[in-house]
Scaffold this active site. Structure first.
Site, PDB file in Angstrom:
ATOM      1  N   LYS A 181       0.822  -1.324   0.186  1.00 53.12           N
ATOM      2  CA  LYS A 181      -0.033  -0.025   0.046  1.00 53.12           C
ATOM      3  C   LYS A 181       0.918   1.326  -0.082  1.00 53.12           C
ATOM      4  O   LYS A 181       2.098   1.210   0.493  1.00 53.12           O
ATOM      5  CB  LYS A 181      -0.992   0.034   1.057  1.00 53.12           C
ATOM      6  CG  LYS A 181      -2.071  -0.830   1.221  1.00 53.12           C
ATOM      7  CD  LYS A 181      -3.052  -0.769   2.698  1.00 53.12           C
ATOM      8  CE  LYS A 181      -3.956  -1.995   2.405  1.00 53.12           C
ATOM      9  NZ  LYS A 181      -5.077  -1.867   1.795  1.00 53.12           N
ATOM     10  N   ARG A 204      -9.656 -11.853   2.399  1.00 54.21           N
ATOM     11  CA  ARG A 204     -10.752 -12.710   1.692  1.00 54.21           C
ATOM     12  C   ARG A 204      -9.988 -14.153   1.757  1.00 54.21           C
ATOM     13  O   ARG A 204     -10.569 -15.205   1.703  1.00 54.21           O
ATOM     14  CB  ARG A 204     -11.025 -12.455   0.468  1.00 54.21           C
ATOM     15  CG  ARG A 204      -9.868 -12.201  -0.578  1.00 54.21           C
ATOM     16  CD  ARG A 204     -10.366 -11.788  -1.733  1.00 54.21           C
ATOM     17  NE  ARG A 204     -10.477 -10.365  -1.685  1.00 54.21           N
ATOM     18  CZ  ARG A 204     -10.979  -9.429  -2.518  1.00 54.21           C
ATOM     19  NH1 ARG A 204     -11.000  -9.875  -3.853  1.00 54.21           N
ATOM     20  NH2 ARG A 204     -11.146  -8.205  -2.454  1.00 54.21           N
TER      21      ARG A 204
HETATM   22  N1  BES Z   1      -7.912  -3.794   4.424  1.00 48.45           N
HETATM   23  C1  BES Z   1      -8.193  -3.765   3.057  1.00 48.45           C
HETATM   24  C2  BES Z   1      -9.510  -2.823   2.675  1.00 48.45           C
HETATM   25  C3  BES Z   1      -9.673  -1.751   3.302  1.00 48.45           C
HETATM   26  C4  BES Z   1      -8.980  -0.295   2.603  1.00 48.45           C
HETATM   27  C5  BES Z   1     -10.700  -1.342   4.053  1.00 48.45           C
HETATM   28  C6  BES Z   1      -9.418   0.792   3.091  1.00 48.45           C
HETATM   29  C7  BES Z   1     -11.182   0.019   4.487  1.00 48.45           C
HETATM   30  C8  BES Z   1     -10.510   0.989   4.124  1.00 48.45           C
HETATM   31  C9  BES Z   1      -8.079  -4.862   2.220  1.00 48.45           C
HETATM   32  O1  BES Z   1      -7.133  -5.928   2.834  1.00 48.45           O
HETATM   33  C10 BES Z   1      -7.382  -4.528   0.935  1.00 48.45           C
HETATM   34  O2  BES Z   1      -6.297  -3.946   1.021  1.00 48.45           O
HETATM   35  N2  BES Z   1      -8.385  -4.662  -0.113  1.00 48.45           N
HETATM   36  C11 BES Z   1      -7.958  -4.217  -1.621  1.00 48.45           C
HETATM   37  C12 BES Z   1      -8.519  -5.197  -2.377  1.00 48.45           C
HETATM   38  C13 BES Z   1      -8.003  -5.112  -3.778  1.00 48.45           C
HETATM   39  C14 BES Z   1      -6.327  -5.479  -3.710  1.00 48.45           C
HETATM   40  C15 BES Z   1      -8.710  -5.930  -4.580  1.00 48.45           C
HETATM   41  C16 BES Z   1      -8.413  -2.725  -1.677  1.00 48.45           C
HETATM   42  O3  BES Z   1      -9.613  -2.554  -1.316  1.00 48.45           O
HETATM   43  O4  BES Z   1      -7.829  -1.937  -2.138  1.00 48.45           O
HETATM   44 ZN    ZN Z   2      -5.271  -5.569   1.981  1.00 47.39          ZN
END
Ligand code: BES
Ligand code: ZN
Ligand code: ZN
Length: 500
Positions: free
Chosen positions: A278, A352
Site C-alpha cells: 500500500k 478474503r
Molecule cells: N483492508 C483492506 C480494505 C480496506 C481498505 C478497508 C481501506 C477499509 C479502507 C483490504 O485488505 C484491501 O487491501 N483490499 C484491497 C482489495 C484489492 C486489492 C482488490 C482494496 O480494497 O484496495
Molecule cells: Zn489488504
C-alpha cells in the site's frame, strides 16, 4: 456512567444538568419540556427567541435556571424535524446532549426519555435509544494522552419518566443498552489501540480471558498447527508476519440450542498490503483491519452475559499482512482448507484469503449459519462512505434481520447484490481461483471470493466500511466507531428468550 430510571417529575430532578428536548421549529415548548419551561418562568421559550435556537438535530442550548430550581443547568437538545424522527435521531440527540453535559463538567445528569409517546415509538425503543446514545456520546479514547487531558466524567445518568406504566420497559431498555453499549465501546477501544499493542497474540489473550470469565471453550492454534491442518490461504498471508499468527476459536454452547451460529471476524492486526504494498496514505489507518475480530470478540463477551439459547462459534484467523523474507509473492499458488487452489495475484487482498479458510473451518464444524465481519474492501468505502457498511449474502431472511437489528443500535447496513456472474472474473489460468480481478464492483467481488468457500450454508458478509470516522460524527468521536458489535449483540439478544 451509571444509568438508572426513576419514576417522577423532571421538575424535581436534583442534578448538575437536566436534559430536555425540542423539535425543530417549535417556539413554545410543550409536554415535559413545557413543564420545565413553566417552572423556569418561561426562560426556555424566551431564550429560544433570543438565541435563534432552531431545534436542529443535536443542537444544544444551555438555560440557567431560576433560584431554587433543583437542577443546576438545563440543556435543551434539538430533535430535528418531527417527520424525520426515529430511534437513530433519539440516539444522536442523546449523544449530543451528553457531550454538552461533559463540556459543562456536569457529573450527575438527569434526562427526559427522548421520543416517548411520539410517532408511535414504544417506551422500550425510546429508552434504549436514549441510554445507548448517551453511552456512545460519552465515549472517548484518551489512553495515550499524557498532556492536556481534561478529565470530565459523568458519574450518573438518571432517566426520569412520569408514567409508572413505562418504568419496567425503560428499566429493561437500560439493561439492553448497557450490554450493547459495552460491546460497542469494547470494540472501539480495541480498534483504537495501535498495532504495536494489538498483535494476534494480544487478541488471543483477550479471547482466552473472555472465555475464562464466561466459562466458554477457547482454543488457539499456532502457525504450525493451522498450517498442518491445511489452512493454506491463511498460512500464506501469515508467512510475511514476524508477529506470531494465531487462529482463535471460542465456543459458546447452550443446552436448549437448536442451531449453531458461526461469527467470523477479519483479524489482520496491520495490513501493509504485503508485496502488493500500500502507499503511505492508504496504509496509515490499517491498524483498523482487525475491526471484524474486535466486534466478534466484543460479541462473545456479551454472549457470556446474555446467554442466548443458541450455540455460537467465534473464529478469527489473526495475523499481520507484512513483507519479509518469507512473505508470499504475487502469483504464488496455495491450497485452501476446502481443497480449492488459489493464485494470489494480489497480496493486498489478504482478508478474503484468511476468511476463505475460516469459513471452510466453520463448515467443517457443521454450523447452521455463518456471519462474517471484515474490513474487506476500500471499494465498499467508495460505494457507501464511512457511515454505512455493506451487507451481502445468500440468505435474505438473515440479511433483513441483521439490517433491522443494526438500525436499532445506530449501525446502518446497506445490501449489495451477490451477483454470481461476476465470479467468472475470479477464474485463474493456473489454479481454481485467483483472489482479485479488476473491473469495478470490488466489494461484491471480494464477497464472491468468500462465497466460494461457503458451500451452501446460510451466510452473510458485512463489509465494515463504517468502522472508522475521520471526523467527529454524531455517535462517535474521530476514530473507531465499533460497527458490527451492536448488530451482532442485538441479533443474539433475539435468542435470549427463545431458541429458534
Ligand atoms: N483492508 C483492506 C480494505 C480496506 C481498505 C478497508 C481501506 C477499509 C479502507 C483490504 O485488505 C484491501 O487491501 N483490499 C484491497 C482489495 C484489492 C486489492 C482488490 C482494496 O480494497 O484496495
Ligand atoms: Zn489488504
Ligand atoms: Zn486488509
Amino acid at each position: 456512567m451509571n444509568i438508572t430510571v426513576r419514576q417522577g417529575s423532571l421538575t424535581e430532578a436534583g442534578c448538575d444538568a437536566l436534559i430536555v428536548n425540542l423539535f425543530e421549529g417549535v417556539k413554545a415548548p410543550g409536554g415535559a419540556t413545557g413543564a420545565i419551561d413553566n417552572a423556569l418562568n418561561g426562560a426556555i421559550a424566551a431564550q429560544i427567541a433570543d438565541e435563534d435556537f432552531e431545534g436542529k438535530l443535536g443542537e444544544c442550548m444551555l438555560v440557567r435556571p431560576v433560584a431554587n430550581f433543583p437542577a443546576r443547568q438545563v440543556v435543551v437538545v434539538g430533535l430535528g424535524k418531527l417527520e424525520d424522527f426515529g430511534v437513530i435521531e433519539i440516539m444522536k440527540a442523546a449523544a449530543a446532549a451528553i457531550r454538552k453535559c461533559k463540556q459543562i463538567k456536569a457529573r450527575n445528569v438527569a434526562t427526559i426519555v427522548h421520543g416517548a409517546g411520539i410517532a408511535g415509538l414504544p417506551a422500550f425503543d425510546c429508552g434504549r435509544a436514549t441510554a445507548l446514545g448517551s453511552i456512545l456520546g460519552d465515549y472517548e479514547f484518551t489512553k495515550f494522552k499524557t498532556e492536556n487531558v481534561k478529565k470530565s466524567e459523568i458519574e450518573s445518568l438518571e432517566i426520569v419518566e412520569l408514567e409508572s406504566g413505562k418504568i419496567a420497559d425503560i428499566q429493561r431498555a437500560i439493561e439492553t443498552a448497557r450490554v450493547v453499549g459495552d460491546a460497542i465501546t469494547f470494540t472501539r477501544d480495541l480498534v483504537n489501540e495501535p498495532s504495536n499493542i494489538v498483535t494476534p497474540t494480544y487478541l488471543a489473550d483477550i479471547a482466552k480471558s473472555i472465555a475464562q470469565e464466561c466459562a466458554m471453550k477457547c482454543s488457539i492454534k499456532d502457525r504450525e498447527e493451522f498450517q498442518q491442518e491445511g489452512m493454506g490461504l491463511y498460512a500464506a498471508v501469515a508467512r510475511g508476519a514476524s508477529a506470531e499468527p494465531k487462529f482463535i476459536e471460542i465456543k459458546y454452547e447452550h443446552p436448549d440450542a437448536k442451531k449453531t451460529i458461526a461469527l467470523v471476524g477479519k483479524g489482520i492486526t496491520f495490513d501493509t498490503g504485503g508485496y502488493s504494498l500500500k502507499n503511505t496514505d492508504s496504509m496509515y489507518r490499517m491498524k483498523d483491519d482487525m475491526s471484524g475480530a474486535a466486534a466478534v470478540l466484543a460479541t462473545m463477551r456479551a454472549v457470556g452475559e446474555i446467554k442466548p439459547k443458541v450455540n455460537v462459534l467465534m473464529l478469527i484467523a489473526a495475523t499481520e499482512n507484512a513483507i519479509g523474507p518469507n512473505a508470499i509473492h504475487p502469483g504464488d499458488v496455495v491450497k485452501s482448507l476446502s481443497g480449492k487452489t488459489v493464485e494470489i495475484n494480489n497480496t493486498d487482498a489478504e482478508g478474503r484469503l484468511t476468511l476463505g479458510d475460516a469459513v471452510a473451518y466453520a463448515n467443517r464444524a457443521k454450523v447452521d449459519e455463518i456471519i462474517d465481519l471484515a474490513t474487506l474492501t476500500g471499494a465498499c468505502v467508495t460505494a457507501l462512505g464511512t457511515e454505512i457498511s455493506g451487507i451481502i449474502g445468500n440468505n435474505q431472511r438473515l440479511i433483513d434481520t441483521l439490517i433491522s437489528k443494526g438500525r436499532s443500535t445506530g449501525e446502518l447496513l446497506w445490501q449489495l447484490p451477490l451477483h454470481t456472474d461476476y465470479k467468472d472474473g475470479l477464474k485463474s489460468d493456473i489454479a481454481d481461483l485467483k483472489n482479485t480481478e479488476s473491473g469495478g464492483a470490488g466489494a461484491i467481488r471480494g464477497a464472491l471470493f468468500i462465497h466460494a468457500f461457503v458451500e451452501g450454508t446460510p451466510w452473510v458478509h458485512i463489509d465494515l466500511s463504517s468502522t472508522l470516522t475521520e471526523k467527529d460524527a454524531p455517535l462517535a468521536k474521530q476514530g473507531a466507531v465499533g460497527t458490527g458489535a451492536g448488530t451482532l449483540v442485538e441479533y443474539l439478544l433475539g435468542y435470549a428468550e427463545t431458541a429458534e
